[in-house]
Design an enzyme around this catalytic site. Sequence first.
Site, PDB file in Angstrom:
ATOM      1  CG  PHE A 129      -2.001   0.982   1.198  1.00 41.95           C
ATOM      2  CD1 PHE A 129      -3.184   0.716   0.533  1.00 41.95           C
ATOM      3  CD2 PHE A 129      -1.860   2.205   1.830  1.00 41.95           C
ATOM      4  CE1 PHE A 129      -4.214   1.649   0.498  1.00 41.95           C
ATOM      5  CE2 PHE A 129      -2.874   3.148   1.810  1.00 41.95           C
ATOM      6  CZ  PHE A 129      -4.064   2.862   1.136  1.00 41.95           C
ATOM      7  CG  ASP A 198      -0.435  -2.166   7.144  1.00 39.46           C
ATOM      8  OD1 ASP A 198      -1.536  -2.486   7.638  1.00 39.46           O
ATOM      9  OD2 ASP A 198      -0.223  -1.071   6.591  1.00 39.46           O
ATOM     10  CE1 TYR A 223      -9.783   2.913   6.441  1.00 43.87           C
ATOM     11  CE2 TYR A 223      -8.805   3.966   8.358  1.00 43.87           C
ATOM     12  CZ  TYR A 223      -8.720   3.571   7.040  1.00 43.87           C
ATOM     13  OH  TYR A 223      -7.587   3.833   6.326  1.00 43.87           O
ATOM     14  CE  LYS A 224      -8.211   0.002   4.768  1.00 35.03           C
ATOM     15  NZ  LYS A 224      -6.773  -0.080   4.508  1.00 35.03           N
ATOM     16  NE  ARG A 383      -9.986  -2.813  -3.212  1.00 33.94           N
ATOM     17  CZ  ARG A 383      -9.541  -2.228  -2.095  1.00 33.94           C
ATOM     18  NH1 ARG A 383      -8.425  -2.667  -1.529  1.00 33.94           N
ATOM     19  NH2 ARG A 383     -10.166  -1.223  -1.553  1.00 33.94           N
TER      20      ARG A 383
HETATM   21  C1  LIG Z   1      -6.046   1.119   4.198  1.00 39.35           C
HETATM   22  C2  LIG Z   1      -4.588   0.958   4.406  1.00 39.35           C
HETATM   23  C3  LIG Z   1      -3.846   1.961   5.041  1.00 39.35           C
HETATM   24  C4  LIG Z   1      -4.510   3.263   5.414  1.00 39.35           C
HETATM   25  O1  LIG Z   1      -3.734   4.069   6.217  1.00 39.35           O
HETATM   26  P1  LIG Z   1      -4.391   5.373   6.869  1.00 39.35           P
HETATM   27  O2  LIG Z   1      -3.307   5.974   7.624  1.00 39.35           O
HETATM   28  O3  LIG Z   1      -5.545   4.908   7.683  1.00 39.35           O
HETATM   29  O4  LIG Z   1      -4.895   6.223   5.761  1.00 39.35           O
HETATM   30  C5  LIG Z   1      -2.509   1.720   5.296  1.00 39.35           C
HETATM   31  N1  LIG Z   1      -1.915   0.568   4.915  1.00 39.35           N
HETATM   32  C6  LIG Z   1      -2.602  -0.405   4.271  1.00 39.35           C
HETATM   33  C7  LIG Z   1      -1.936  -1.651   3.888  1.00 39.35           C
HETATM   34  C8  LIG Z   1      -3.960  -0.232   3.989  1.00 39.35           C
HETATM   35  O5  LIG Z   1      -4.628  -1.172   3.345  1.00 39.35           O
END
Ligand SMILES: *Cc1c(COP(=O)(O)O)cnc(C)c1O
Length: 424
Positions: A129, A198, A223-224, A383
């Site tokens: 990401f 992560d 939040y996911k 997705r």
């Molecule tokens: C959704 C996601 C994020 C989001 O990070 P925020 O700081 O909440 O914007 C980070 N890393 C991964 C792998 C994600 O899927």
Amino acid sequence: MITLQHCQQRDAADPTRHLRAHFSIPSDLIYLDGNSLGVMPKAAVARAAEVVTQEWGQGLIRSWNTAGWFNLPQRLGNKVATLIGAGPDEVVVTDSTSINLFKVLSAALNMAREDAPTRRSIVSERSNFPTDLYMAEALCKERGFELQLVEPTEIEAALTVDVAVLILTHVNYRTGAMHDMSSVTAAAHAAGILTVWDLAHSAGAVPVDLHGAGADFAVGCSYKYLNGGPGAPAFVWVNPKHAERFWQPLAGWWGHATPFEFTPDYRPAPGIRRYLCGTQPILSLATLECGLDVFTAAEACGGMTALRDKSLALTDLFIELVEQRCEGHGLGLATPRDHEQRGSQVCLTRKTGAYAIVQALIARGVVGDFRAGDGAQHLDILRFGFTPLYIGFEDVWNAVEHLKQVLETEEWQQAQFNQHSEVT
Ligand SMILES: *Cc1c(COP(=O)(O)O)cnc(C)c1O
């Protein structure tokens, strides 16, 4: 051939089916984007109102003590801990995933600098990401390290004596491919390398065992799959063997041993409070607790094990139905078929039209999302996230039926589905 009736029977036999009733989901939606923003727990409405009108409105400053605000990051951290194989008082919920990544990566680099000063690089995956890569890049620049990006198949070979830290996302956000956390961590440790995981697409989606894997650091989103609400704070875990060496790069007063003595010098709190930085977002924490409480309720019907079984059954069904019913429309599969390597989403690929197909599906009430193809393959991605807490087998049937119709009628070619908006 799988039939609609077959899907309805599977819903009727699903031991976790009743958990869906904990959520408020618009009745005309099949929501397959819980891997981006989870749905709203019904309890969140009353809880948010209570925090605003009572705890804030009436309690005011007293609520830091009387309503338990001060300890919310730890209290919620303990609830998250049960989902990721962490122990009590090892996790806090605070800040964003991006900020927590910065904190743990900084701490990991400090440890590496003390223990192995010749190691000068961080390894990650090219398809990680972006925020993970940007944070790593920024820290590399600041500390004189080098960021080395590799393909998933090249990770083990990249774990050399020059590497200080390996930073990976457990389940890839784009493809849904999942790493074997235990074996990758073991390979990194055998080469003297610290690991940062992560768990953005893992927590609440797949069983995670941080202690079992012997991981060093972990962060993740709430939040996911945890349904905490838009921008709900993230979590951070540090293996207790490193806890005392975790030095906050963002040394705010909430991480201080005695914040209310207001001393001019920074002295980190002895426990996990040191992972905190500043004053916490109480409203967001409060709604997140409603999301976490559904997982507590899920324990009575098999917990994460049952949810994982269902998630795999849902994604298997989706793949099978797409292959059975949408054949000849140029769709491919980016998500691994092997259960051991699959998270809780399915990503279809297509050379062209993927964005418009997703838009046409959204217009029909089937919400997934689009991710542009990476350089290697030029295949765009459709997705679909399957949150086992609230998605059912009939939903999968209906989603594929809509996809089939969108493809057969070429509805997606309409101009309205080919306009891009700011957030995809
Ligand atoms: C959704 C996601 C994020 C989001 O990070 P925020 O700081 O909440 O914007 C980070 N890393 C991964 C792998 C994600 O899927």
